[in-house]
Design an enzyme around this catalytic site. Structure first.
Site, short mmCIF file in Angstrom:
data_model
loop_
_atom_site.label_atom_id
_atom_site.label_comp_id
_atom_site.label_asym_id
_atom_site.label_seq_id
_atom_site.Cartn_x
_atom_site.Cartn_y
_atom_site.Cartn_z
N PHE A 55 17.39 -7.44 13.78
CA PHE A 55 15.87 -8.18 14.92
C PHE A 55 15.16 -9.12 14.73
O PHE A 55 14.89 -9.69 13.32
CB PHE A 55 16.09 -6.83 15.42
CG PHE A 55 16.85 -6.11 15.52
CD1 PHE A 55 17.28 -5.54 16.92
CD2 PHE A 55 17.36 -4.89 14.75
CE1 PHE A 55 18.77 -4.99 17.40
CE2 PHE A 55 18.78 -4.24 15.23
CZ PHE A 55 19.44 -4.35 17.33
N CYS A 56 14.72 -9.18 15.91
CA CYS A 56 13.18 -10.38 15.71
C CYS A 56 12.23 -9.84 13.87
O CYS A 56 12.51 -8.74 14.18
CB CYS A 56 12.59 -9.93 16.39
SG CYS A 56 10.91 -11.25 16.69
N PRO A 57 12.46 -11.33 13.00
CA PRO A 57 12.24 -12.87 12.62
C PRO A 57 13.32 -13.05 12.22
O PRO A 57 13.59 -14.04 12.56
CB PRO A 57 10.81 -13.46 12.58
CG PRO A 57 10.51 -12.02 11.38
CD PRO A 57 11.17 -10.71 11.87
N ASP A 65 19.71 -10.05 19.78
CA ASP A 65 18.53 -9.48 20.05
C ASP A 65 17.99 -10.39 21.07
O ASP A 65 17.63 -11.60 21.04
CB ASP A 65 17.34 -9.33 18.33
CG ASP A 65 15.97 -9.48 18.91
OD1 ASP A 65 15.36 -9.23 19.86
OD2 ASP A 65 15.35 -10.26 18.48
#
Length: 80
Positions: free
Chosen positions: A16-18, A43
């Site tokens: 997931f981010c980043p 994501d």
């Protein structure tokens, strides 16, 4: 993306981010000028964040496409 030969690809669907953005940065940095790299991300934020980074870094966004199951392939050309 028909006719586009991807040189390197990373599957970041579990990240997931980043994470997916960092994968794209890593791929571009390790690529040669003219190479086409891609990241597959599950994501939703990556659909906005990665193209924004590609634009800011002045690389070429080739496009985005569905990558089953549950992912989007974001494709970039290193042009400098």
């Amino acid at each position: 993306m028909e006719g586009v030969k991807i040189t390197k690809e990373s599957d970041a669907r579990g990240s997931f981010c980043p994470g997916p953005l960092m994968e794209m940065i890593r791929l571009v940095r390790s690529a040669n000028v003219g190479d086409v790299v891609a990241v597959i991300s599950g994501d939703e934020g990556s659909k906005k964040d990665i193209p924004a980074w590609i634009n800011k870094a002045r690389y070429e966004l080739i496009g985005m496409e569905e990558a089953a199951p549950g992912g989007t392939r974001i494709i970039c050309r290193k042009n400098h």
